[in-house]
Design a protein around this motif. Structure first.
Motif, PDB file in Angstrom:
ATOM      1  N   GLU A  53      48.831  33.672  84.865  1.00  0.00           N
ATOM      2  CA  GLU A  53      49.708  33.199  84.113  1.00  0.00           C
ATOM      3  C   GLU A  53      51.080  34.043  83.741  1.00  0.00           C
ATOM      4  O   GLU A  53      51.785  33.947  82.636  1.00  0.00           O
ATOM      5  CB  GLU A  53      48.976  33.258  82.402  1.00  0.00           C
ATOM      6  CG  GLU A  53      47.777  32.590  82.704  1.00  0.00           C
ATOM      7  CD  GLU A  53      46.779  32.729  81.117  1.00  0.00           C
ATOM      8  OE1 GLU A  53      47.224  33.784  80.441  1.00  0.00           O
ATOM      9  OE2 GLU A  53      45.761  31.796  81.134  1.00  0.00           O
ATOM     10  N   PHE A  54      51.191  34.740  84.992  1.00  0.00           N
ATOM     11  CA  PHE A  54      52.403  35.593  84.840  1.00  0.00           C
ATOM     12  C   PHE A  54      53.812  34.634  84.564  1.00  0.00           C
ATOM     13  O   PHE A  54      53.846  33.673  85.429  1.00  0.00           O
ATOM     14  CB  PHE A  54      52.309  36.448  85.937  1.00  0.00           C
ATOM     15  CG  PHE A  54      53.745  37.352  85.991  1.00  0.00           C
ATOM     16  CD1 PHE A  54      53.702  38.648  85.413  1.00  0.00           C
ATOM     17  CD2 PHE A  54      54.600  37.023  86.796  1.00  0.00           C
ATOM     18  CE1 PHE A  54      54.725  39.102  85.272  1.00  0.00           C
ATOM     19  CE2 PHE A  54      55.890  37.953  87.000  1.00  0.00           C
ATOM     20  CZ  PHE A  54      56.032  39.021  86.091  1.00  0.00           C
ATOM     21  N   VAL A  55      54.712  35.128  83.703  1.00  0.00           N
ATOM     22  CA  VAL A  55      56.021  34.527  83.614  1.00  0.00           C
ATOM     23  C   VAL A  55      56.933  35.693  83.758  1.00  0.00           C
ATOM     24  O   VAL A  55      57.107  36.734  83.345  1.00  0.00           O
ATOM     25  CB  VAL A  55      56.117  33.939  82.267  1.00  0.00           C
ATOM     26  CG1 VAL A  55      57.549  33.462  82.156  1.00  0.00           C
ATOM     27  CG2 VAL A  55      55.124  32.890  82.044  1.00  0.00           C
ATOM     28  N   ASN A  56      57.881  35.417  84.863  1.00  0.00           N
ATOM     29  CA  ASN A  56      58.860  36.240  85.178  1.00  0.00           C
ATOM     30  C   ASN A  56      59.895  36.024  84.213  1.00  0.00           C
ATOM     31  O   ASN A  56      60.532  34.868  83.969  1.00  0.00           O
ATOM     32  CB  ASN A  56      59.245  36.187  86.631  1.00  0.00           C
ATOM     33  CG  ASN A  56      60.327  37.145  86.789  1.00  0.00           C
ATOM     34  OD1 ASN A  56      60.579  38.073  86.545  1.00  0.00           O
ATOM     35  ND2 ASN A  56      60.988  36.858  88.278  1.00  0.00           N
ATOM     36  N   ALA A  57      60.521  36.987  83.582  1.00  0.00           N
ATOM     37  CA  ALA A  57      61.553  36.795  82.543  1.00  0.00           C
ATOM     38  C   ALA A  57      62.704  36.393  83.093  1.00  0.00           C
ATOM     39  O   ALA A  57      63.339  35.546  82.334  1.00  0.00           O
ATOM     40  CB  ALA A  57      61.707  38.330  81.703  1.00  0.00           C
ATOM     41  N   SER A  58      62.985  36.607  84.323  1.00  0.00           N
ATOM     42  CA  SER A  58      64.519  36.213  84.707  1.00  0.00           C
ATOM     43  C   SER A  58      64.207  34.811  85.183  1.00  0.00           C
ATOM     44  O   SER A  58      65.415  33.907  84.955  1.00  0.00           O
ATOM     45  CB  SER A  58      64.812  37.036  86.025  1.00  0.00           C
ATOM     46  OG  SER A  58      63.605  36.803  87.031  1.00  0.00           O
ATOM     47  N   ASP A  59      63.127  33.951  85.448  1.00  0.00           N
ATOM     48  CA  ASP A  59      63.032  32.706  85.556  1.00  0.00           C
ATOM     49  C   ASP A  59      63.310  31.865  84.216  1.00  0.00           C
ATOM     50  O   ASP A  59      63.730  30.716  84.339  1.00  0.00           O
ATOM     51  CB  ASP A  59      61.606  32.539  85.939  1.00  0.00           C
ATOM     52  CG  ASP A  59      61.074  32.816  87.259  1.00  0.00           C
ATOM     53  OD1 ASP A  59      62.225  33.174  88.238  1.00  0.00           O
ATOM     54  OD2 ASP A  59      60.185  32.982  87.868  1.00  0.00           O
ATOM     55  N   GLY A  60      63.088  32.485  83.145  1.00  0.00           N
ATOM     56  CA  GLY A  60      63.379  31.851  81.642  1.00  0.00           C
ATOM     57  C   GLY A  60      65.048  31.963  81.596  1.00  0.00           C
ATOM     58  O   GLY A  60      65.570  31.426  80.527  1.00  0.00           O
TER      59      GLY A  60
END
Length: 400
Positions: A53-60
């Motif tokens: 479930e990892f979300v890379n902050a830069s992808d947002g």
């Protein structure tokens, strides 16, 4: 595992977290005021990685505009007539407000405010000539476009959750359907001149406008009295788009005997591949609500009948359902005639037409209860040597 280190700032000690992303590249997040906050963040990162479930902050940091272009290109399952209003909603309402916004910066409360502003007519749009509040249909369509784009972002793990989901939405008011009687269908057809056969076909088969104008001579089966619906021709952006029927499935629709001769005349002198209605080459234009032959026929019918309702071509589809049900057709037959995906859809759409069936159920229950009660009150036949029981009614007031 990552590491937590401290560093000095003019405002005091702060903490930095160094950790690896699922692709094993290293990154960091800084600015934590306490070591505990930094350690909690690091723990949440490790848990999200283990759960996938990892979300890379830069992808947002990608903008809605960028994702919208990719999303719109993927809507290949939509027919041109369905895609057009989606494109309009995206261009007029979604991109003016959200186009330059990074998806990670979208807040649930901001989406709720946007919806309220559209309903009030104060939302930012791409066109200055759109004053006044937007209808529930327009608001719901615009919201649906934004929410769908963010759904894709969430599935791509650019966002942990979709901030647009769960907001309060306006409710669409149900427009009262118009059902014409046989007499009024005849009146409208008589006033439609050369288009009278098309009016009767719409009102007695339930075909959609695009399905009727897309009929070819080969689709007329005079022996079985069937119209084989294989194409749908609708006007999109000033041009005719020809495709499969709305449900993507061809179907065979019966027509009443009195339409046999008019339909045969419509096919007379045409080849099998020519269009059944019109001159055989050009699709009959979609009637305008304000002018044109259909509006003129309605106006003439209203002059002849003061109570004649203002109808649209699609109201003739509703009329077909009404006339079929009043003639005794069951739900499954009506579903097949209209081309609905299921009988449940037909029931949901035309539940008001089955009120008489509800009355019949109540009457049947009343009769069953009455018969059951009478059976209990009838005297039981006595067996040999047993006195005949007396019916309770002979006692009159005694024993009450």
């Amino acid at each position: 595992m990552g590491t937590v280190t401290s560093y000095a700032t003019t405002e005091g000690k702060r903490y930095r977290v160094l950790y690896r992303k699922p692709d094993h590249s290293q990154t960091s997040k800084r600015g934590f005021r306490t070591k505990r906050d930094a350690e909690l963040f690091l723990a949440s990162v490790e848990i999200s990685k283990s759960r996938g479930e990892f979300v890379n902050a830069s992808d947002g940091r990608v903008s809605v505009q960028t994702l919208a272009e990719t999303w719109l290109a993927s809507q290949t399952h939509l027919k041109p007539s369905s895609l057009e209003p989606v494109e309009i909603a995206l261009r007029l309402y979604v991109l003016p407000r959200w186009g330059s916004t990074a998806i990670a910066d979208i807040r649930h409360s901001d989406v709720q405010t946007w919806i309220a502003q559209m309903g009030q007519g104060t939302a930012k749009t791409a066109h200055a000539k759109l004053p006044g509040p937007r209808s529930a249909t327009v608001v719901l369509r615009a919201y649906g476009v934004l929410a769908s784009i963010l759904d894709v972002a969430a599935r791509d793990r650019r966002l942990a959750t979709n901030p647009a989901r769960g907001v309060s939405l306006p409710r669409k008011g149900k427009k009262a359907r118009v059902y014409l009687t046989h007499e009024r269908v005849r009146l409208l057809a008589d006033n439609a001149g050369d288009h009278g056969t098309m009016i009767r076909t719409l009102a007695y088969t339930g075909l959609r406008w695009g399905e009727v104008v897309g009929l070819r001579v080969r689709d007329l089966d005079a022996l079985r009295r069937r119209l084989n619906v294989r194409e749908n021709a609708v006007r999109v952006g000033g041009r005719i788009e020809v495709g499969t029927p709305k449900t993507h499935e061809a179907r065979s629709v019966p027509f009443p005997l009195f339409l046999s001769i008019p339909l045969a005349r419509a096919a007379e002198g045409k080849s099998s591949l020519e269009l059944l209605f019109g001159n055989g080459r050009d699709y009959v234009r979609t009637p305008s609500h304000g002018d044109g032959w259909f509006a003129a026929a309605v106006a003439d019918a209203m002059t002849a009948d003061a109570d004649f309702p203002r109808v649209t071509p699609h109201d003739l589809r509703h009329t077909a359902a009404s006339l079929a049900i009043s003639a005794g057709a069951n739900v499954k037959a009506v579903q097949r005639m209209l081309g609905h995906a299921s009988a449940a859809m037909t029931l949901d759409t035309y539940a008001d037409l089955f009120d008489d069936d509800l009355d019949a159920v109540a009457d049947a229950l009343h009769d069953a209860e009455a018969n059951s009660n009478v059976a209990k009150m009838l005297p039981r036949r006595a067996t040999s040597g047993e006195p005949t029981p007396l019916h309770p009614s002979i006692y009159g007031e005694v024993g009450r």
